[in-house]
Write an enzyme that holds these catalytic residues in place. Structure first.
Site, PDB file in Angstrom:
ATOM      1  N   ASP A  94      74.381 -44.327 -11.693  1.00  0.00           N
ATOM      2  CA  ASP A  94      75.499 -44.924 -12.441  1.00  0.00           C
ATOM      3  C   ASP A  94      75.074 -45.292 -13.852  1.00  0.00           C
ATOM      4  O   ASP A  94      74.287 -44.584 -14.466  1.00  0.00           O
ATOM      5  CB  ASP A  94      76.025 -46.147 -11.679  1.00  0.00           C
ATOM      6  CG  ASP A  94      77.527 -46.308 -11.813  1.00  0.00           C
ATOM      7  OD1 ASP A  94      77.979 -46.672 -12.900  1.00  0.00           O
ATOM      8  OD2 ASP A  94      78.242 -46.046 -10.836  1.00  0.00           O
ATOM      9  N   HIS A 126      79.486 -51.195 -13.960  1.00  0.00           N
ATOM     10  CA  HIS A 126      79.889 -50.414 -12.794  1.00  0.00           C
ATOM     11  C   HIS A 126      78.774 -50.303 -11.752  1.00  0.00           C
ATOM     12  O   HIS A 126      78.976 -50.534 -10.551  1.00  0.00           O
ATOM     13  CB  HIS A 126      80.320 -49.032 -13.283  1.00  0.00           C
ATOM     14  CG  HIS A 126      81.046 -48.208 -12.283  1.00  0.00           C
ATOM     15  ND1 HIS A 126      80.521 -47.060 -11.739  1.00  0.00           N
ATOM     16  CD2 HIS A 126      82.267 -48.356 -11.733  1.00  0.00           C
ATOM     17  CE1 HIS A 126      81.394 -46.527 -10.899  1.00  0.00           C
ATOM     18  NE2 HIS A 126      82.466 -47.294 -10.885  1.00  0.00           N
ATOM     19  N   SER A 138      85.496 -45.871  -6.478  1.00  0.00           N
ATOM     20  CA  SER A 138      84.173 -46.380  -6.853  1.00  0.00           C
ATOM     21  C   SER A 138      83.714 -47.469  -5.907  1.00  0.00           C
ATOM     22  O   SER A 138      82.522 -47.604  -5.619  1.00  0.00           O
ATOM     23  CB  SER A 138      84.200 -46.949  -8.275  1.00  0.00           C
ATOM     24  OG  SER A 138      84.070 -45.936  -9.225  1.00  0.00           O
TER      25      SER A 138
END
Length: 748
Positions: free
Chosen positions: A162, A203, A377
């Protein structure tokens, strides 16, 4: 102030436009034989330096004097590099567009977290509101049963591919694993994210907390596998290339067990893209060599293009057989507005939904906590955590074992979709949810007793298409008969590699129907896809036929909803599967566990025969007790007429239609015929011929019949010619009489 804002917006748009036009980077992927020392010499000779190793003898290089982004390739430097004798292959790297599969929400929690009442023995403040882990009643991920059995993911190593990982977060630092971490963007071993005012690189940290946030530490939340080791690969906060992806996917593959990815090509409803040649090799190396040959496990978010009518089969990452593709369900079991439906989705975990539904709770940047993690996600890391639990229960599981276990244990109950169907082996499956909601406790219990699946075999069959036209506003169905399939008797993944041309790619819909009648949508229309490119050998994949047999007629239906002609130019089927059933459940499942579709498995004992001959049931029987044979959902002492026992697992399969009894599926393997037929032995084969046809096979009878038919034909020919001759004479007589009559009248 307004002028500054307008100027900022202008330069942002300009920079975006320039970026889109600058595809080439200053990086190369190169195959150099001779070892690292020679690779360094060759690289430095031509102005390159080695960033890192991708695979053995494959290196990631960067040139010092080339701009990081350019619209033109560096042909001069490329030619010099490949002129070296030891350089076997080289490719300048292009920028790839890769998007995180969450949604930006600017209401991040601030301040000290509120302490809720302790529930379930955990003092983590957010635990009482982690609805997807603590609701029970078959409407959560069922992790507490696994925890109560002492399974927390200990020994499993997960890395998050990520935008970085806040490794010093108080809820992650205990489980942080530096050997599962790297920064591909800054080219060092520290995966810490780059901080900015909008926290755009949060994230990865959010995904990591879902997997392995520490339990019972009076901090924030708890991870699904709170005993697992967690790492992060920072690779999305910079130039993403094929080489960057390959290095990320293959990082320390003997140490890392699970790679979790919540990103992919743009979910804009018009992109068709997948892994490049290096990333593809990384997947293949991972499943074949990772984890000491048991295979790396790649968990992938299925995509957030629902609003754009996207289809995740146009994403080559989720569409690959190597990835465990995970979609989302809302708190109330609905399909989220962002979710993409496609036939490659294997299973589902919870995530966000409408504004009135709760989202996912996890760690956040600045040592903080959030209630607002969203999208697919959030679903993929939950799945990765559950996989980590299963691996602790049995660390010998292969990558294919894990997919089988997911299919067998996923629960379709409480998930609301209009497209649930029952496939050819009695399992419910959906394009929105796959086989259903992952069940952590069921997976752990099944993993403990799992027997490694038989070796994977691959069968390729090409259809004879010859440029099949698909007219506007119509559909065309093509059939493909599969008689034999290279030791693939029980299906896992099924691919339809399709090439077609279309004036507008988004007007095409593709359906595939198996011999068992399971219909799977490989591609749905995409309203935003205006491309003229069509598809070129694109491998549309479906998992909906899992466990079915490949033999029989497959149907491919191409729907053209456009105004102009489309043409199917090539169709090849690729079947992945096993020669024997994946597992002998009667030997491995020795305790009662719950599996999918409300299947129950009775504890195996001599007394279990009292409850019937079937051990695994849904709406019909899926498996009989060991001494019984199964056919079409029923158990028999021996295979019924018109069937034969296919193998020692007790599966009965259909004979050829001409046989009453047989020892195989072909017409030359009959052992007993129907009453109106007779068994014929010839060259070691046995056929059933109808008795009427059998008489014709006798030489003397055939000679007699042939002679009689010949005489009849000769007679008929003679009669025909005689009649024709008579008709001709009659016509001549009539004409003569007519002329004679007219002559007499004229004389009068």
């Amino acid at each position: 102030m307004v002028a500054c804002s307008v100027l900022l917006l202008f330069w942002t748009l300009v920079s975006i436009k320039l970026t889109l036009g600058q595809d080439y980077t200053s990086q190369w992927a190169v195959h150099i034989e001779g070892g690292l020392k020679l690779a360094k010499q060759i690289s430095e000779k031509h102005g390159f330096h080695i960033i890192g190793e991708i695979f053995p003898d494959y290196y990631h290089l960067e040139h010092r004097h080339i701009s990081k982004r350019s619209a033109n390739p560096g042909l001069e430097y490329h030619e010099k590099l490949i002129s070296e004798q030891n350089v076997k292959w080289a490719k300048q790297q292009k920028l790839l567009i890769r998007s995180k599969r969450d949604f930006i929400a600017f209401n991040r929690d601030n301040g000290n977290p509120k302490r809720y009442s302790i529930k379930g023995g955990l003092n983590d403040p957010k635990w009482p509101k982690m609805w997807y882990l603590n609701r029970g009643r078959d409407i959560d991920m069922n992790v507490q049963g696994a925890w109560e059995e002492g399974i927390t993911g200990k020994g499993s190593v997960v890395t998050i591919l990520d935008d970085g990982l806040e490794k010093d977060h108080p809820d992650l630092v205990k489980n942080y694993d530096p050997l599962a971490s790297y920064d591909m963007n800054s080219k060092d071993e520290d995966p810490m994210p780059r901080y900015d005012q909008m926290d755009t690189n949060r994230h990865g940290t959010r995904c990591a907390g879902e997997v392995a946030a520490t339990a019972n530490n009076s901090m924030c939340s708890v991870g699904v596998a709170y005993g697992a080791s967690i790492g992060g690969v920072r690779m999305l906060d910079g130039d993403v290339t094929d080489a960057v992806e390959a290095r990320s996917l293959s990082l320390n593959s003997q140490h890392i067990h699970i790679y979790s990815a919540s990103w992919g090509p743009d979910d804009d409803g018009k992109t068709v893209d997948g892994p490049g040649e290096l990333a593809t090799r990384a997947f293949l190396e991972g499943i074949s060599k990772g984890r000491s040959g048991k295979g790396s496990i790649f968990v992938w978010a299925s995509g957030n293009g629902g609003r754009e009518h996207d289809n995740c089969n146009c994403d080559g990452y989720t569409n690959a057989i190597w990835t465990l593709s995970i979609s989302s369900a809302t708190q109330n079991g609905h399909v989220p507005w962002y979710s993409e439906a496609c036939s490659s989705t294997l299973a589902t975990t919870y995530s966000s939904g409408s504004n009135f539904e709760s989202q996912i709770i996890t760690t956040d940047l600045h040592h903080d906590c959030t209630n607002n993690h969203t999208g697919t996600s959030a679903s993929a890391p939950l799945a990765a955590g559950i996989v980590a639990l299963a691996l602790e229960a049995n660390n010998e599981l292969t990558w294919r074992d894990m997919q089988h276990i997911v299919v067998l244990t996923a629960r379709p109950t409480h998930l609301l979709a209009s497209d649930w169907v029952v496939n050819g082996v009695g399992r419910k499956v959906s394009h929105s949810f796959g086989y259903g909601l992952m069940d952590a406790t069921a997976m752990v219990r099944l993993a403990r007793r799992w027997k490694t699946v038989p070796a994977q075999h691959v069968c390729n069959i090409t259809a004879q298409v010859f440029d099949k036209p698909v007219p506007a506003r119509s559909s065309v169905t093509i059939h493909l008969l599969v008689k034999e399939c290279n030791r693939v008797n029980f299906l896992e993944h099924v691919q339809a590699k399709i090439s077609l041309s279309a004036n507008r790619r988004g007007d095409i819909k593709i359906d595939l129907t198996s011999p068992s009648g399971t219909r799977s949508t490989l591609l749905a229309p995409r309203t935003h896809d205006n491309s003229h490119a069509g598809f070129h050998v694109w491998p549309f994949m479906t998992v909906h036929m899992w466990g079915e047999r490949p033999f029989g007629v497959w149907q491919l239906t191409i729907h053209n909803e456009g105004k102009l002609l489309a043409t199917l130019t090539d169709w090849e089927m690729v079947f992945y599967g096993t020669i024997l059933p994946p597992t002998d459940v009667s030997q491995t499942l020795l305790t009662s566990i719950r599996v999918n579709n409300n299947i129950t498995v009775d504890e195996y004992s001599e007394n279990s025969i009292k409850s019937g001959n079937c051990r695994v049931t849904t709406t019909s029987c899926l498996e009989c007790l060991r001494e019984y044979k199964i056919y079409h959902g029923k158990c028999y002492d021996k295979c019924p007429p018109r069937t034969y026992q296919e193998n020692y697992y007790g599966l009965c399969a259909d004979c050829h239609y001409s046989c009453y009894k047989c020892n195989g599926p072909n017409d030359y393997q009959c052992t007993v015929c129907w009453e109106d037929a007779e068994l014929i032995h010839t060259l070691g084969q046995t056929f059933c011929y109808p008795k009427s046809i059998k008489r014709l096979l006798d030489d003397r009878t055939w000679h007699t019949y042939s002679t009689i038919l010949l005489i009849i034909n000769i007679i008929l020919l003679l009669v025909f010619f005689k009649c024709k001759f008579c008709m001709s004479n009659n016509n001549l007589t009539d004409i003569a009489n007519y002329r004679l009559a007219n002559q007499i009248d004229g004389d009068d």
